[in-house]
Design an enzyme around this catalytic site. Sequence first.
Site, PDB file in Angstrom:
ATOM      1  N   HIS A  29       4.795   5.745  11.602  1.00  0.00           N
ATOM      2  CA  HIS A  29       4.342   5.620  10.213  1.00  0.00           C
ATOM      3  C   HIS A  29       3.372   6.789   9.994  1.00  0.00           C
ATOM      4  CE1 HIS A  29       3.198   4.089   6.413  1.00  0.00           C
ATOM      5  NE2 HIS A  29       2.851   2.851   6.727  1.00  0.00           N
ATOM      6  N   LYS A  47      25.234  -5.711  -1.005  1.00  0.00           N
ATOM      7  CA  LYS A  47      26.690  -5.907  -1.159  1.00  0.00           C
ATOM      8  C   LYS A  47      27.460  -5.269  -0.013  1.00  0.00           C
ATOM      9  CE  LYS A  47      25.902  -5.211  -6.076  1.00  0.00           C
ATOM     10  NZ  LYS A  47      26.037  -4.158  -7.087  1.00  0.00           N
ATOM     11  N   ARG A  61      11.367   3.747   3.841  1.00  0.00           N
ATOM     12  CA  ARG A  61      10.922   2.741   4.819  1.00  0.00           C
ATOM     13  C   ARG A  61      12.142   1.942   5.223  1.00  0.00           C
ATOM     14  NH1 ARG A  61       5.723  -1.171   4.620  1.00  0.00           N
ATOM     15  NH2 ARG A  61       4.803   0.821   5.192  1.00  0.00           N
ATOM     16  N   ARG A 107       0.802  -1.221   0.000  1.00  0.00           N
ATOM     17  CA  ARG A 107       0.000   0.000   0.000  1.00  0.00           C
ATOM     18  C   ARG A 107       0.838   1.276   0.000  1.00  0.00           C
ATOM     19  NH1 ARG A 107      -2.774  -4.110   2.161  1.00  0.00           N
ATOM     20  NH2 ARG A 107      -0.690  -4.514   2.953  1.00  0.00           N
ATOM     21  N   THR A 108       1.806   1.361   0.909  1.00  0.00           N
ATOM     22  CA  THR A 108       2.505   2.634   1.085  1.00  0.00           C
ATOM     23  C   THR A 108       3.342   2.960  -0.150  1.00  0.00           C
ATOM     24  OG1 THR A 108       2.639   2.054   3.414  1.00  0.00           O
ATOM     25  CG2 THR A 108       3.961   3.926   2.691  1.00  0.00           C
TER      26      THR A 108
HETATM   27  N1   CP Z   1      -0.237  -0.064   5.969  1.00  0.00           N
HETATM   28  C1   CP Z   1       0.940  -0.320   5.373  1.00  0.00           C
HETATM   29  O1   CP Z   1       1.967   0.285   5.695  1.00  0.00           O
HETATM   30  O2   CP Z   1       0.891  -1.276   4.387  1.00  0.00           O
HETATM   31  P1   CP Z   1       2.134  -1.734   3.525  1.00  0.00           P
HETATM   32  O3   CP Z   1       3.114  -2.420   4.433  1.00  0.00           O
HETATM   33  O4   CP Z   1       1.581  -2.652   2.471  1.00  0.00           O
HETATM   34  O5   CP Z   1       2.764  -0.497   2.922  1.00  0.00           O
END
Ligand code: CP
Length: 311
Positions: free
Chosen positions: A140, A90, A112, A62-63
Site C-alpha cells: 500500500h 456479472k 485497490r 480514506r484512500t
Molecule cells: N488506510 C487505509 O487504507 O484506509 P482505507 O481502507 O479506509 O482506505
Amino acid sequence: MATGYQFFHRHILDIGHLSADDIDHILNTAESLKEISDRSIKKVPTLRGKTIVNLFFEPSTRTRLSFEIAAKRMSGDTFNISASTSSATKGETLIDTARNIQAMRPDIIIMRHSFSGAPYMLTKYVDAAVINAGDGTHEHPSQALLDLMTVREHKGLLANLKVAIIGDIAHSRVAHSNISGFTKMGAQVFVHGPSTFIPVGLSQLGATVCSSLREAVQDADVVMTLRIQKERQNDPLLPSFREYAEQYGITSERASWAKPDALIMHPGPINRGIELMPDVADSSQSVILDQVTNGVAVRMALLYLVLSSEV
Ligand code: CP
C-alpha cells in the site's frame, strides 16, 4: 538529493521501486502542495483535462476519498468504480475490465484489489499511469508515503528513528510498505505480534522481529499499531480478540514505554479497544488524523508526479 535528479516513475506500484531520493522528492512535493488544502478556494489547474479513475475492488474510506479529493483539488476529472456496482459482479474478468476502461482513455487508474499483484497486471493492459491503492497482503505504497511524511513533519527527519510496528504484520500491506519505506530512509523498524502474524523473511527486509512487546516499544520514536485483517485469514489465527487486546493492545501504560514524545500512529480503520485503546488513539501523542490530512497531500504529489514523469 543527487544533482540532476529526475523522477522516472510512470506507475507507483510499491515502495521497493522507489529510491530514497524518489521518496524525498515525493515528500517534498507533497509538503509544497499541502497548503492548497488550507486555502479558501482549494483548487489549482495542474490536472485540468486529465481523467482519473478510482477502480476499487475492496472497501475504502480514506484512500479512495483522499485520491478523489487530491485529483479534484488539482482540477482533474475523477470517476469511481467499485466492485459491487461494476460488471465484475456479472463475471467480467479483470483483463476485460482493464481493456474496457483503457478504451475510454483515462490518464491515471488508481486500483485497490484483494489479489496481490493486480495493479502490476493492470499496467500490461492500459496506457494510463497506474497507482496501487492496496493489493491484497502485498503493498500500500501511498499509505507508507503519507506515514513517512507525517513522521518527518513531526520529527524533522527519518534516519535513525526507532519505529515499532505492532500487530498483524503477515496480512498487512501497510506493514510491508512501511517496513520497506522506513528502512530505506534510514529508520530502524522493530516488529512484534502473535507468532501466527509474523511472516518469515522480515529480517531480509531490514526489520527486527522482537520476542516481546516491551522490546519493540521501549524507547521507540514511533508506535504504529495495525488492524487485524480478519478478511484475509482463511482460518482464525487468534484465540479471541479479548486475548489479543490483553497481550498486544496498546494501552497508555504500554505506550509510556516509548519515548515521552513518541508518535502514536494507525493507518485506519481502528478497532478501538483491540489493537489500540481509545485514550491512546485520542491522546496528544496521536497523529492519526495528521496521517489522513497528509494522505491528500501525498496523493496530490503522486498524481502530479506520475503525469510529469519522463518515462
Ligand atoms: N488506510 C487505509 O487504507 O484506509 P482505507 O481502507 O479506509 O482506505
